[in-house]
Write an enzyme that holds these catalytic residues in place. Structure first.
Site, PDB file in Angstrom:
ATOM      1  N   GLU A  88       8.932   4.581   9.128  1.00  8.85           N
ATOM      2  CA  GLU A  88       9.688   3.823   8.131  1.00  8.85           C
ATOM      3  C   GLU A  88      10.644   4.707   7.337  1.00  8.85           C
ATOM      4  O   GLU A  88      11.774   4.298   7.032  1.00  8.85           O
ATOM      5  CB  GLU A  88       8.734   3.096   7.180  1.00  8.85           C
ATOM      6  CG  GLU A  88       8.070   1.859   7.754  1.00  8.85           C
ATOM      7  CD  GLU A  88       6.951   2.187   8.740  1.00  8.85           C
ATOM      8  OE1 GLU A  88       6.555   1.305   9.533  1.00  8.85           O
ATOM      9  OE2 GLU A  88       6.485   3.350   8.722  1.00  8.85           O
ATOM     10  N   HIS A 157      -3.396  -3.172   3.807  1.00 13.86           N
ATOM     11  CA  HIS A 157      -2.403  -4.032   4.450  1.00 13.86           C
ATOM     12  C   HIS A 157      -2.280  -5.381   3.746  1.00 13.86           C
ATOM     13  O   HIS A 157      -1.724  -6.322   4.309  1.00 13.86           O
ATOM     14  CB  HIS A 157      -2.774  -4.275   5.916  1.00 13.86           C
ATOM     15  CG  HIS A 157      -2.804  -3.041   6.750  1.00 13.86           C
ATOM     16  ND1 HIS A 157      -3.850  -2.150   6.705  1.00 13.86           N
ATOM     17  CD2 HIS A 157      -1.909  -2.532   7.629  1.00 13.86           C
ATOM     18  CE1 HIS A 157      -3.604  -1.155   7.546  1.00 13.86           C
ATOM     19  NE2 HIS A 157      -2.437  -1.360   8.110  1.00 13.86           N
TER      20      HIS A 157
END
Length: 366
Positions: A88, A157
């Site tokens: 990312e 998450h």
């Protein structure tokens, strides 16, 4: 036009739709999933402007982890739909640099939890450069992907980043609810010259919402920073965004059966925040509850309550405001605990009862 809060009307809608979503011309409109609404928006903007491109993990040949980019790679090819490595910090930096260079990237995070790897690019590069360059370097980029609680994926998450990113000047932060929200706000986000954090919800991707003929048009765009009254009411204002809007509407349906009419305001945008819409509603109902999936400390509800306290809207309240939030803990993995960690319709109905009965201190002690 928002639906009235008649128990008879909502009884009919409940039989027609499990969720009883409040949208315009709901019975005559075409159902479209959130996933497909996003796909339409991105496709239309890519067709309209060749500077728009998509990049992220598995967005191309695999059609995206949640199939939001389905069919785009076949239509636009490798140059405009780009699969990236699992890094990312790398591809977010490339996307920001592309925005500096005049392109209009859409940067997908497979989940916004992974955006923590790229937060330096989002905050220090994207959010601040337009200002620090004296308006000479616009940063037209959309960071998008699923945000908030998923299902059974654990604490790392499953969290909401609405409060995190809306804290930062230089960013626009969008949290849509319905398919119309997602399509209209995505198109607006792609077109603006500011960086936009576009917070979707994994649980909503497959949910169909009615979309009007106007919303299905390629010309449909919603303004960023304008809330929507999902349901009109006169007794209490319930402010929410994203999937929490579903929770609020379910609670409003239940409360309508007891003669309590909630005015449900879907913020749609967290930064800028449409405080005028909140103030108008509170001036009518004189009571306020906020609903969010995020943690309570320094959350969206806390910001709303602070703004009410610091404005003349405070004098419209007949009782203190109440925040309904996620539990102040990392998300549990066990499904039985996960349910308890998120706000439920019964939490909203209890909050409404406490505020209308002016029994907040009594309810809080239980």
């Amino acid at each position: 036009m928002a639906l009235k809060s008649s128990p008879v009307v909502f009884g009919l809608l409940a039989r027609l739709s499990r969720r009883s979503f409040s949208t315009s011309k709901a019975l005559a409109s075409k159902p479209v999933t959130v996933r497909d609404a996003l796909n339409q928006a991105i496709d239309e903007e890519m067709e309209k402007d060749e500077r728009v491109f998509v990049m992220g993990e598995e967005v191309a040949q695999y059609d995206g982890a949640y199939k939001v980019t389905r069919g785009l790679w076949k239509k636009y090819g490798d140059k405009r739909v780009i699969d990236t490595p699992i890094t990312e910090i790398g591809f977010a930096g490339i996307a920001v640099g592309a925005a500096f260079g005049g392109l209009r990237p859409i940067c997908e995070f497979m989940t916004f939890n992974f955006s923590m790897q790229a937060i330096d690019h989002i905050i220090n590069s994207a959010a601040k450069t337009y200002y620090m360059s004296g308006g000479q370097i616009p940063v037209p980029i959309v960071f998008r992907g699923p945000n908030g609680a998923a299902s059974g994926v654990g604490a790392q998450h499953s969290q909401c980043f609405g409060a995190w990113y809306s804290h930062c000047p230089g960013l626009k932060v969008v949290m849509p609810f319905s398919s119309e929200d997602h399509k209209g706000l995505m198109k607006a986000s792609i077109r603006v010259n500011d960086p936009v954090v576009f917070l979707e919800d994994e649980i909503l991707y497959g949910i169909p919402f009615p979309m009007s003929d106007e919303a299905l048009s390629p010309d449909f765009v919603l303004p960023i920073g304008k809330a929507k009254v999902e349901r009109e009411g006169k007794h209490i204002t319930v402010v929410c965004a994203g999937r929490a809007t579903d929770t609020a509407l379910q609670a409003a349906n239940e409360l309508a059966g007891n003669g309590i009419e909630c005015e449900v305001i879907n913020l749609r945008s967290l930064r800028p925040l449409d405080f005028d819409a909140i103030a108008r509603s509170v001036a009518k109902t004189h009571h306020l509850v906020t609903v969010e999936q995020g943690w309570p400390q320094s959350g969206i509800g806390a910001e709303i309550c602070a703004r009410v306290m610091e404005s003349s809207t405070f004098f419209e309240l007949d009782a203190p405001a109440w925040r309904v939030t996620g539990a102040d803990v990392p998300m549990p993995y066990a499904s039985s605990l996960e349910v308890l960690a998120l706000p439920r319709p019964k939490d909203v109905t209890a909050a409404v009862a406490a505020v209308l009965g002016n029994k907040i201190s009594e309810a809080a002690s239980q």
